[in-house]
Design an enzyme around this catalytic site. Sequence first.
Site, mmCIF file in Angstrom:
data_model
loop_
_atom_site.group_PDB
_atom_site.id
_atom_site.type_symbol
_atom_site.label_atom_id
_atom_site.label_comp_id
_atom_site.label_asym_id
_atom_site.label_seq_id
_atom_site.Cartn_x
_atom_site.Cartn_y
_atom_site.Cartn_z
ATOM 1 N N ASP A 141 -2.612 5.654 -2.974
ATOM 2 C CA ASP A 141 -2.962 6.621 -1.931
ATOM 3 C C ASP A 141 -1.763 7.487 -1.577
ATOM 4 O O ASP A 141 -1.891 8.464 -0.838
ATOM 5 C CB ASP A 141 -3.446 5.893 -0.667
ATOM 6 C CG ASP A 141 -4.929 5.553 -0.770
ATOM 7 O OD1 ASP A 141 -5.589 6.057 -1.698
ATOM 8 O OD2 ASP A 141 -5.422 4.774 0.070
ATOM 9 N N TRP B 236 0.858 -1.183 0.000
ATOM 10 C CA TRP B 236 0.000 0.000 0.000
ATOM 11 C C TRP B 236 0.905 1.249 0.000
ATOM 12 O O TRP B 236 1.858 1.327 0.770
ATOM 13 C CB TRP B 236 -0.894 -0.008 1.247
ATOM 14 C CG TRP B 236 -1.701 1.241 1.369
ATOM 15 C CD1 TRP B 236 -2.885 1.515 0.756
ATOM 16 C CD2 TRP B 236 -1.362 2.402 2.137
ATOM 17 N NE1 TRP B 236 -3.301 2.773 1.083
ATOM 18 C CE2 TRP B 236 -2.391 3.352 1.933
ATOM 19 C CE3 TRP B 236 -0.294 2.748 2.962
ATOM 20 C CZ2 TRP B 236 -2.381 4.610 2.527
ATOM 21 C CZ3 TRP B 236 -0.279 4.004 3.561
ATOM 22 C CH2 TRP B 236 -1.331 4.909 3.345
ATOM 23 N N LYS C 179 -16.296 7.070 -8.276
ATOM 24 C CA LYS C 179 -15.044 6.432 -7.855
ATOM 25 C C LYS C 179 -15.447 5.157 -7.132
ATOM 26 O O LYS C 179 -16.032 5.203 -6.048
ATOM 27 C CB LYS C 179 -14.284 7.381 -6.927
ATOM 28 C CG LYS C 179 -12.999 6.801 -6.345
ATOM 29 C CD LYS C 179 -12.283 7.877 -5.526
ATOM 30 C CE LYS C 179 -11.093 7.353 -4.752
ATOM 31 N NZ LYS C 179 -10.534 8.370 -3.845
ATOM 32 N N TRP C 180 -15.150 4.015 -7.718
ATOM 33 C CA TRP C 180 -15.542 2.702 -7.174
ATOM 34 C C TRP C 180 -14.351 2.186 -6.378
ATOM 35 O O TRP C 180 -13.349 1.763 -6.950
ATOM 36 C CB TRP C 180 -15.896 1.766 -8.323
ATOM 37 C CG TRP C 180 -16.292 0.383 -7.954
ATOM 38 C CD1 TRP C 180 -15.556 -0.528 -7.270
ATOM 39 C CD2 TRP C 180 -17.518 -0.283 -8.287
ATOM 40 N NE1 TRP C 180 -16.240 -1.710 -7.138
ATOM 41 C CE2 TRP C 180 -17.447 -1.593 -7.770
ATOM 42 C CE3 TRP C 180 -18.669 0.101 -8.990
ATOM 43 C CZ2 TRP C 180 -18.481 -2.518 -7.929
ATOM 44 C CZ3 TRP C 180 -19.691 -0.829 -9.144
ATOM 45 C CH2 TRP C 180 -19.592 -2.120 -8.610
ATOM 46 N N ASP C 181 -14.482 2.237 -5.068
ATOM 47 C CA ASP C 181 -13.366 1.877 -4.186
ATOM 48 C C ASP C 181 -13.537 0.450 -3.675
ATOM 49 O O ASP C 181 -14.618 -0.157 -3.767
ATOM 50 C CB ASP C 181 -13.341 2.874 -3.022
ATOM 51 C CG ASP C 181 -11.979 2.971 -2.337
ATOM 52 O OD1 ASP C 181 -11.090 2.162 -2.652
ATOM 53 O OD2 ASP C 181 -11.835 3.847 -1.461
ATOM 54 N N CYS D 212 -10.676 2.053 -8.005
ATOM 55 C CA CYS D 212 -9.749 2.373 -6.929
ATOM 56 C C CYS D 212 -9.759 1.172 -6.008
ATOM 57 O O CYS D 212 -10.768 0.467 -5.919
ATOM 58 C CB CYS D 212 -10.268 3.619 -6.211
ATOM 59 S SG CYS D 212 -9.413 4.012 -4.671
ATOM 60 N N ARG E 217 -10.073 -2.951 8.053
ATOM 61 C CA ARG E 217 -10.671 -1.608 8.028
ATOM 62 C C ARG E 217 -12.117 -1.667 8.535
ATOM 63 O O ARG E 217 -13.022 -1.042 7.994
ATOM 64 C CB ARG E 217 -10.624 -1.015 6.624
ATOM 65 C CG ARG E 217 -10.512 0.501 6.657
ATOM 66 C CD ARG E 217 -10.785 1.135 5.308
ATOM 67 N NE ARG E 217 -10.436 2.546 5.350
ATOM 68 C CZ ARG E 217 -11.027 3.477 4.620
ATOM 69 N NH1 ARG E 217 -11.969 3.159 3.778
ATOM 70 N NH2 ARG E 217 -10.666 4.720 4.718
ATOM 71 N N ASN F 176 -11.650 -1.609 -0.300
ATOM 72 C CA ASN F 176 -10.591 -1.333 0.667
ATOM 73 C C ASN F 176 -10.087 -2.495 1.503
ATOM 74 O O ASN F 176 -9.571 -2.280 2.603
ATOM 75 C CB ASN F 176 -11.042 -0.207 1.601
ATOM 76 C CG ASN F 176 -10.840 1.145 0.956
ATOM 77 O OD1 ASN F 176 -9.715 1.543 0.684
ATOM 78 N ND2 ASN F 176 -11.920 1.829 0.668
ATOM 79 N N ASP G 254 -15.923 12.234 -1.687
ATOM 80 C CA ASP G 254 -15.345 10.936 -1.332
ATOM 81 C C ASP G 254 -16.098 10.326 -0.154
ATOM 82 O O ASP G 254 -17.248 10.688 0.139
ATOM 83 C CB ASP G 254 -13.831 11.119 -1.054
ATOM 84 C CG ASP G 254 -13.020 9.888 -1.416
ATOM 85 O OD1 ASP G 254 -13.053 8.926 -0.628
ATOM 86 O OD2 ASP G 254 -12.376 9.865 -2.480
ATOM 87 N N ASP G 255 -15.494 9.420 0.526
ATOM 88 C CA ASP G 255 -16.084 8.643 1.617
ATOM 89 C C ASP G 255 -16.780 9.529 2.658
ATOM 90 O O ASP G 255 -16.291 10.616 2.972
ATOM 91 C CB ASP G 255 -14.929 7.878 2.288
ATOM 92 C CG ASP G 255 -15.410 6.716 3.106
ATOM 93 O OD1 ASP G 255 -16.624 6.599 3.310
ATOM 94 O OD2 ASP G 255 -14.554 5.929 3.540
HETATM 95 C C1 DGJ Z 1 -9.096 4.548 -0.181
HETATM 96 C C2 DGJ Z 1 -8.918 5.406 -1.393
HETATM 97 O O1 DGJ Z 1 -7.771 5.044 -2.096
HETATM 98 C C3 DGJ Z 1 -8.864 6.858 -0.956
HETATM 99 O O2 DGJ Z 1 -8.598 7.681 -2.066
HETATM 100 C C4 DGJ Z 1 -10.154 7.210 -0.307
HETATM 101 O O3 DGJ Z 1 -11.192 7.132 -1.243
HETATM 102 C C5 DGJ Z 1 -10.426 6.287 0.887
HETATM 103 N N1 DGJ Z 1 -10.320 4.916 0.495
HETATM 104 C C6 DGJ Z 1 -11.787 6.555 1.450
HETATM 105 O O4 DGJ Z 1 -12.152 5.640 2.395
#
Ligand code: DGJ
Length: 730
Positions: free
Chosen positions: A547, A198, A475-477, A525, A442, A479, A365-366
């Site tokens: 990031d 990361w 933006k489809w994240d 993403c 997370r 995590n 964003d989030d």
């Molecule tokens: C991870 C993404 O890479 C960031 O840009 C951001 O959108 C965060 N998640 C939000 O939780």
Amino acid sequence: MPISYHEQSRVFRLDTPGSTYLIALVDDEGFLAHLYYGRPIPDCDLRHLLRLEEYPAPSQRNGERLTFYDMLPTEYSGHGVGDLRESCLSVETPQGARACCLTYLSHRIFRGKPKLEGLPATFGGQDDCATLDLVCQDPALGLRVHLIYTAFDHLDAICRSVLVENVSSSARRLNRVLSACLDMDNQAFDLITLHGCWGQERMISRAPLTWGRQGTASLRGISSHQEQPFLALAEHTATQTQGQVYAANFVYSGNFLAQVELRQQNDLRLVMGIHPTDFCWNLAPGARFQAPEVVLVYSSAGLDHMSHTFHDLYRRHLIRGPYRDRPRPALINSWEATYFDFDTQRLLALGRLAAQAGIELMVLDDGWFGRRNSDDSSLGDWTVNEEKLPGGLKHLAEELNKLGLKLGLWMEPEMVSPDSDLYRAHPEYALKIPGRAPTLARNQLVLDLSQPQVRQAVYRQISAVLRSAPIDYVKWDMNRTLCDVYSSALPPQAQGELYHRYVLGVYELQERLLSDFPHLLLENCCGGGGRFDPGMLYFSPQIWTSDNTDAIDRLRIQEGTALVYPLSAMGAHVAACPSHINRRTTDFITRGRVSLPGCFGYELDLAALSPEELAAIPAQLEEYRTYGHVFRTGDYYRLASFRENHEYDAILAVTKDKSLAVIDFVQVYSRLEQRSLRLPLAGLDPARRYRCQKTGQVLSGAGWMYGGLPLPKLKGDYLSCLIVLEAVEG
Ligand code: DGJ
């Protein structure tokens, strides 16, 4: 036709402008041998390269068949009958036997390229490419295997995939189905792979190939930050502009294996495909399994030509949608500007400054949904938090539109928070193993996207949000990596299908989104750049690269990314300083220059900038609008790498007609400037004349390339310059 079959020599040949690929039919039994891949050659009958007479001679072959199987450079390896190198296909019968041995059955050659059922893949029409469908069989297994090859007329790329059909009357279980195999002699190769973590994705690794099995793999359910579904074999002497390179890239976003095996005889086998660990697929009689695609690229002119081929192939034959050829809007993203701490007023204040500076789109964003004020709740509850955003997204979008800004929205559809209404109502929607507490990452769990009703539940919510307001970008994240991979909806014998079914579920959801909202600009993403792969590029023309938004760290991340992927795919933002990642402070203009080649944006609180920095934004945007397209649509050359020289970084892009070249130079550490640095260029037409916009000097392309460009002396660390050369008449 770039593909043909030569009856007399019994050879299939695939030709691209700069490569020839030959497959031979061996013996009456119909073994398919890999004969040649490399620089273009007119001959077909190169059977001597197989050295068939050297290991057991045909007269002894029945008694020494194992040696024959184990030595033959094969087109696609079976399993369990004698070839002891990495196997590509392992198939189990109801009785538990696992052997598989393929021989030629038939073939078809045609123009164009068929789609791959349910999978992303490169595409091409009758005017672009030709396809060979080489059908093999294992009569003992009742199995038919299609080895599918597409050769592009104007690119040195060959795309391969494999389709397996059960033509028997009982079930077959596939324990592995890799997508490509390449047996060759070692040519003093280095192995190039991309590794990381990361915040440090796609670091280039290059080391001499050594004995045994080596390569890269992901078992994280995603292509991952750590590994990349790419490898290349480059002659040890190969540079950016010289030497042979064989590269392979997997058009897939889940678990993968990319491996080279070098044996004592100095022969090697390269394989690529879905990782066999925790994989199986049950094939009922009559059923088929389509394995994803591998892109093979050959270059006899070093790494730059390899990169150009991938870039052109992906820009023209993988990326789709209205934004493929359109300039991408310069955006401001709220994440590093506000994190979770925002409301409509704060966003509009940011929007006002952004609009004044000339930014076109704001990405929220989030944190806009459910009760989400930190990362510990609400994933899965995709309803607007009206406490933060009274009047909802519609009101916000309308107010932003009045300012001249479009609205973009973050979402993470693949996840669920245990603290969410969705999870409380449907705990069975998450991946987890009965009797075992699932592992959180997370604070979240992964939704079981293999289940149609789970996909439907998510899609119903996110499509309602997208219909509720004028939203132009998503933006489809994603995590976290996958674990506890068990589905309450699959029978025990099909649990091994789950990793792949998950990926197919993601693809189906994104396809549905794009077909229902065709105007959307989608940016994938994955906690930064954890799923930067060709599979995702089929759905989104751009992907968030990392990031890590520190400009200096980004040099290396973007270098590794651009080795394979077009710069038009790399999300790149100017962020605040000191950097939120590593506290480094860099020059504001340099931050813009590092982001310029990618999909440009800002990710900082504009109100916290100095008046000088704020005032610099319009000029930065002007630079992006005037020259950014050269990087995103032209040919990219790596002139110097900070990773290698530890002092400076330089890239050049030149338009396809070679009329305009832009050099983006970043000085990381200032040097004792006794003499200015002379930077040899690349990619210009040696015979044309080019004027340097900065100095007015006119020289031939040859003069600039071979004599080199004297760089202005920059006094200080983290400084940069953009140099433009334009072709002039006479
Ligand atoms: C991870 C993404 O890479 C960031 O840009 C951001 O959108 C965060 N998640 C939000 O939780």
